[in-house]
Design a protein around this motif. Structure first.
Motif, PDB file in Angstrom:
ATOM      1  N   PRO A  40       0.831  -1.191   0.000  1.00  0.00           N
ATOM      2  CA  PRO A  40       0.000   0.000   0.000  1.00  0.00           C
ATOM      3  C   PRO A  40       0.863   1.237   0.000  1.00  0.00           C
ATOM      4  O   PRO A  40       1.967   1.244   0.509  1.00  0.00           O
ATOM      5  CB  PRO A  40      -0.795  -0.124   1.311  1.00  0.00           C
ATOM      6  N   ALA A  41       0.358   2.273  -0.618  1.00  0.00           N
ATOM      7  CA  ALA A  41       1.114   3.514  -0.671  1.00  0.00           C
ATOM      8  C   ALA A  41       1.166   4.152   0.704  1.00  0.00           C
ATOM      9  O   ALA A  41       0.245   4.060   1.494  1.00  0.00           O
ATOM     10  CB  ALA A  41       0.452   4.471  -1.668  1.00  0.00           C
ATOM     11  N   ALA A  42       2.279   4.795   0.951  1.00  0.00           N
ATOM     12  CA  ALA A  42       2.400   5.521   2.208  1.00  0.00           C
ATOM     13  C   ALA A  42       1.624   6.813   2.092  1.00  0.00           C
ATOM     14  O   ALA A  42       1.906   7.649   1.252  1.00  0.00           O
ATOM     15  CB  ALA A  42       3.872   5.827   2.489  1.00  0.00           C
ATOM     16  N   SER A  43       0.609   6.974   2.900  1.00  0.00           N
ATOM     17  CA  SER A  43      -0.219   8.162   2.834  1.00  0.00           C
ATOM     18  C   SER A  43       0.503   9.331   3.479  1.00  0.00           C
ATOM     19  O   SER A  43       1.264   9.178   4.414  1.00  0.00           O
ATOM     20  CB  SER A  43      -1.548   7.919   3.558  1.00  0.00           C
ATOM     21  N   PRO A  44       0.278  10.529   2.998  1.00  0.00           N
ATOM     22  CA  PRO A  44       0.848  11.700   3.633  1.00  0.00           C
ATOM     23  C   PRO A  44       0.224  11.898   4.998  1.00  0.00           C
ATOM     24  O   PRO A  44      -0.752  11.246   5.356  1.00  0.00           O
ATOM     25  CB  PRO A  44       0.477  12.836   2.662  1.00  0.00           C
ATOM     26  N   PRO A  45       0.774  12.788   5.793  1.00  0.00           N
ATOM     27  CA  PRO A  45       0.250  12.989   7.144  1.00  0.00           C
ATOM     28  C   PRO A  45      -1.249  13.248   7.180  1.00  0.00           C
ATOM     29  O   PRO A  45      -1.919  12.920   8.145  1.00  0.00           O
ATOM     30  CB  PRO A  45       1.044  14.209   7.633  1.00  0.00           C
ATOM     31  N   SER A  46      -1.799  13.826   6.112  1.00  0.00           N
ATOM     32  CA  SER A  46      -3.231  14.099   6.105  1.00  0.00           C
ATOM     33  C   SER A  46      -4.052  12.823   6.053  1.00  0.00           C
ATOM     34  O   SER A  46      -5.236  12.837   6.353  1.00  0.00           O
ATOM     35  CB  SER A  46      -3.580  14.981   4.899  1.00  0.00           C
ATOM     36  N   GLY A  47      -3.402  11.724   5.659  1.00  0.00           N
ATOM     37  CA  GLY A  47      -4.125  10.468   5.544  1.00  0.00           C
ATOM     38  C   GLY A  47      -4.989  10.377   4.304  1.00  0.00           C
ATOM     39  O   GLY A  47      -5.827   9.499   4.192  1.00  0.00           O
ATOM     40  N   TRP A  48      -4.786  11.253   3.333  1.00  0.00           N
ATOM     41  CA  TRP A  48      -5.594  11.237   2.127  1.00  0.00           C
ATOM     42  C   TRP A  48      -5.283  10.002   1.303  1.00  0.00           C
ATOM     43  O   TRP A  48      -4.132   9.644   1.082  1.00  0.00           O
ATOM     44  CB  TRP A  48      -5.332  12.484   1.284  1.00  0.00           C
ATOM     45  N   SER A  49      -6.311   9.362   0.820  1.00  0.00           N
ATOM     46  CA  SER A  49      -6.133   8.192  -0.033  1.00  0.00           C
ATOM     47  C   SER A  49      -5.902   8.628  -1.470  1.00  0.00           C
ATOM     48  O   SER A  49      -6.169   9.773  -1.853  1.00  0.00           O
ATOM     49  CB  SER A  49      -7.381   7.308   0.037  1.00  0.00           C
ATOM     50  N   ASP A  50      -5.416   7.689  -2.278  1.00  0.00           N
ATOM     51  CA  ASP A  50      -5.207   7.990  -3.692  1.00  0.00           C
ATOM     52  C   ASP A  50      -6.528   8.292  -4.391  1.00  0.00           C
ATOM     53  O   ASP A  50      -6.574   9.100  -5.319  1.00  0.00           O
ATOM     54  CB  ASP A  50      -4.506   6.825  -4.379  1.00  0.00           C
ATOM     55  N   ARG A  51      -7.594   7.638  -3.971  1.00  0.00           N
ATOM     56  CA  ARG A  51      -8.889   7.927  -4.580  1.00  0.00           C
ATOM     57  C   ARG A  51      -9.302   9.369  -4.322  1.00  0.00           C
ATOM     58  O   ARG A  51      -9.845  10.043  -5.208  1.00  0.00           O
ATOM     59  CB  ARG A  51      -9.942   6.969  -4.048  1.00  0.00           C
ATOM     60  N   ARG A  52      -9.053   9.844  -3.129  1.00  0.00           N
ATOM     61  CA  ARG A  52      -9.418  11.234  -2.833  1.00  0.00           C
ATOM     62  C   ARG A  52      -8.554  12.191  -3.637  1.00  0.00           C
ATOM     63  O   ARG A  52      -9.057  13.196  -4.168  1.00  0.00           O
ATOM     64  CB  ARG A  52      -9.254  11.506  -1.339  1.00  0.00           C
ATOM     65  N   ILE A  53      -7.271  11.893  -3.737  1.00  0.00           N
ATOM     66  CA  ILE A  53      -6.394  12.752  -4.527  1.00  0.00           C
ATOM     67  C   ILE A  53      -6.823  12.726  -5.989  1.00  0.00           C
ATOM     68  O   ILE A  53      -6.872  13.767  -6.662  1.00  0.00           O
ATOM     69  CB  ILE A  53      -4.930  12.310  -4.377  1.00  0.00           C
ATOM     70  N   ALA A  54      -7.145  11.542  -6.509  1.00  0.00           N
ATOM     71  CA  ALA A  54      -7.598  11.442  -7.886  1.00  0.00           C
ATOM     72  C   ALA A  54      -8.872  12.256  -8.109  1.00  0.00           C
ATOM     73  O   ALA A  54      -9.035  12.903  -9.154  1.00  0.00           O
ATOM     74  CB  ALA A  54      -7.840   9.978  -8.260  1.00  0.00           C
ATOM     75  N   PHE A  55      -9.763  12.233  -7.129  1.00  0.00           N
ATOM     76  CA  PHE A  55     -10.992  13.017  -7.234  1.00  0.00           C
ATOM     77  C   PHE A  55     -10.666  14.506  -7.339  1.00  0.00           C
ATOM     78  O   PHE A  55     -11.236  15.223  -8.175  1.00  0.00           O
ATOM     79  CB  PHE A  55     -11.889  12.745  -6.025  1.00  0.00           C
ATOM     80  N   LEU A  56      -9.727  14.972  -6.523  1.00  0.00           N
ATOM     81  CA  LEU A  56      -9.349  16.382  -6.568  1.00  0.00           C
ATOM     82  C   LEU A  56      -8.648  16.721  -7.883  1.00  0.00           C
ATOM     83  O   LEU A  56      -8.854  17.802  -8.443  1.00  0.00           O
ATOM     84  CB  LEU A  56      -8.443  16.706  -5.378  1.00  0.00           C
ATOM     85  N   VAL A  57      -7.827  15.793  -8.376  1.00  0.00           N
ATOM     86  CA  VAL A  57      -7.204  15.991  -9.686  1.00  0.00           C
ATOM     87  C   VAL A  57      -8.278  16.135 -10.755  1.00  0.00           C
ATOM     88  O   VAL A  57      -8.212  17.013 -11.624  1.00  0.00           O
ATOM     89  CB  VAL A  57      -6.260  14.812 -10.015  1.00  0.00           C
ATOM     90  N   GLY A  58      -9.292  15.282 -10.683  1.00  0.00           N
ATOM     91  CA  GLY A  58     -10.376  15.356 -11.647  1.00  0.00           C
ATOM     92  C   GLY A  58     -11.145  16.655 -11.567  1.00  0.00           C
ATOM     93  O   GLY A  58     -11.500  17.247 -12.599  1.00  0.00           O
ATOM     94  N   ILE A  59     -11.403  17.127 -10.349  1.00  0.00           N
ATOM     95  CA  ILE A  59     -12.114  18.400 -10.177  1.00  0.00           C
ATOM     96  C   ILE A  59     -11.302  19.547 -10.764  1.00  0.00           C
ATOM     97  O   ILE A  59     -11.829  20.408 -11.493  1.00  0.00           O
ATOM     98  CB  ILE A  59     -12.395  18.649  -8.681  1.00  0.00           C
TER      99      ILE A  59
END
Length: 538
Positions: A40-59
């Motif tokens: 599993p990827a090491a999450s940043p301190p915020s604990g954001w998942s890749d799915r959440r980051i991908a969602f923000l990238v999409g937005i």
């Protein structure tokens, strides 16, 4: 399936570990893991998942894509979308049986869409902007399966700034959808190859590939690209059979659309006399559209290849080497096939139709950037690409940016000013179909409300073709009876001369001429009759 992006197979683990990610418990304990198991990827301190980051990238990408999409005038291909989508279902079926079957799924979707939201430029282009955002989000997740978050963000950012892709976001055509489906189908393939999806999803993969072919037939050229991905995958022995089965499903389901495409190939026969394949078209026009950006982009692609060769024995580069191999196949195979078909069989190559391969270039550029350890260094590459792409992005969102200056918004407004309900209107029919000013009436109809279309023989939705059937004014001159004013819209220099000659012979004189960006609008009025004179025969 974890939503924190995983590396894939054991052959790629060290690539992720090199970026500070820990191997799975099975690997630490010595227990043999299923080949696709990944850390599993090491999450940043915020604990954001890749799915959440991908969602923000999409937005973020969607906002970039949608900005200013209402500004440019519709052009010929978008007119084809609107005119096809407005047909009733029976008329649409008749059309697809003759032409444009390869866009049938898109036209059906747009039929439903415009019933809901109307036909304003923003509303009609909105789906393309959303698909543009989906492509960027999907590419982030795709790259994340084999590389760290920084590399994935670079790939998504570069894709979202590639001029051919940003152009697709501004058009009511299926190209942005084709790009998004290409990315997400590739992500699905990787998940399946990694063993992270149930085997039943191979059926969905095959159905998805076939469906993508009804958005853009050329997306079917992803199959050999995906074959490269499967052959180079560490678990190929366990997966090639399932992959072949998925491709078999796609072949069966896509057979009707491929047969229709072959039977309708004459719709691009007009390109036989044109030089449709050039080195500039392939290296510049296909994705980058600007020479300066193309030079930098291709230099980065080459740098990615050189770095992969330099690190060919480095296990920390295993995942990136696989990504690069898939990216190069994505870049090379579809283009090569279409160039070869054009050279040997029939015209098939059009640079913009290969926009769905732009993600391959973005991945290759991101692999090159991944060699830079500092985040700010990678950011500089993104900034450089953005700066070089900016002129194209801005130009794409100007009023006359499409098809060499299409100005149908202005045509409609000018006709509305010059004419009144009951007046006649004529159009130059002497230019290629996508530039005919008649399409202004179908894309911006308000300015033509109440006018009599003097040259119309049969409306497009009463035929099995894309366009209206028309006749020269000389063949329908009797339609001038009772009309005292006619507006003529022309695009070519002499395209309306024959109709104007008939008007002059019928006693009309030119009262006003308005030169627009590309079209000319003229107003003709019947001369007042002197006492005792007769009206010229119509």
């Amino acid at each position: 399936m974890s939503d924190t992006g995983r590396a894939g197979t054991t052959g790629f683990r060290s690539d992720r570990a090199a970026h500070g990610e820990r191997p799975p418990a099975a690997a630490r304990s010595g227990t043999r893991a299923e080949p696709p198991a990944a850390p599993p990827a090491a999450s940043p301190p915020s604990g954001w998942s890749d799915r959440r980051i991908a969602f923000l990238v999409g937005i973020a990408a969607t906002a970039l894509g949608l900005a200013g999409i209402w500004i440019p005038s519709y052009w010929g291909d978008e007119a084809a979308t609107l005119m096809s989508a407005r047909r009733d279902w029976a008329s649409l079926a008749a059309l697809l049986g003759t032409i444009d079957a390869v866009h049938g799924l898109y036209y059906a979707f747009m039929h439903l869409w415009i019933d809901l939201v109307g036909t304003s430029p923003f509303a009609v282009r909105l789906p393309s902007g959303l698909a543009f955002g989906a492509a960027a989000a999907g590419l982030y997740l795709l790259v994340r399966t084999r590389a760290d978050r920084g590399t994935a963000l670079v790939a998504a950012s570069v894709l979202a700034m590639t001029p051919r892709v940003t152009q697709a976001a501004t058009e009511a055509r299926p190209l942005a959808f084709a790009t998004a489906t290409a990315v997400w189908l590739t992500l699905l393939l990787v998940r399946l190859l990694d063993g992270r999806m149930p085997r039943a999803w191979w059926w969905a993969y095959g159905a998805g590939v076939a469906a993508a072919g009804t958005l853009n037939l050329y997306v079917l050229l992803l199959v050999p690209v995906h074959a490269v991905a499967a052959i180079m995958h560490p678990a190929r022995r366990a997966r090639l059979g399932a992959f072949a089965g998925g491709v078999g499903v796609a072949a069966v389901l896509a057979a009707p659309i491929m047969a229709a495409a072959v039977s309708q190939r004459e719709q691009i026969a007009f390109r036989e006399d044109q030089e449709v394949v050039t080195l500039t078209g392939v290296l510049v026009g296909q994705w980058f559209m600007l020479v300066s950006l193309a030079v930098v982009a291709w230099a980065l692609v080459v740098a990615g290849v050189v770095l992969a060769l330099v690190h060919r024995a480095d296990p920390a580069w295993a995942g990136r080497r696989w990504l690069l191999a898939v990216a190069l196949a994505w870049i090379v195979i579809p283009t090569t096939v279409l160039v070869a078909v054009t050279a040997l069989v029939t015209p098939a190559y059009t640079p913009r139709y290969l926009v769905f391969c732009a993600p391959g270039a973005a991945i290759a550029i991101a692999v090159a950037a991944s060699a830079l350890r500092r985040g700010w260094q990678r950011a500089l590459i993104v900034v450089a690409v953005a700066a070089l792409a900016l002129p194209a992005y801005v130009d794409q969102r100007t009023p006359y940016s499409k098809n060499a200056g299409t100005d149908w918004q202005d045509v409609s407004a000018t006709v509305e000013r010059l004419a009144e309900p009951g007046d006649g209107v004529l159009f130059d029919e002497g230019v290629r179909p996508s530039r005919r000013p008649r399409l202004a009436m179908h894309t911006y109809p308000d300015g033509f409300a109440g006018l009599r279309d003097l040259g119309l023989v049969r409306a497009h939705d009463r035929t099995d073709g894309l366009w209206d059937v028309t006749a020269p004014l000389a063949e329908v001159v009797d339609r001038l009876r009772g009309i005292d004013r006619v507006v003529v819209v022309s695009r070519s220099e002499r395209g309306a001369d024959d109709d104007i000659r008939v008007l002059l012979e019928a006693g009309f004189v030119e009262r006003e001429r308005v030169q627009l960006e590309s079209d000319v609008v003229r107003s003709f009025e019947r001369r007042p009759l002197s006492a005792g004179s007769r009206e010229p025969p119509a």
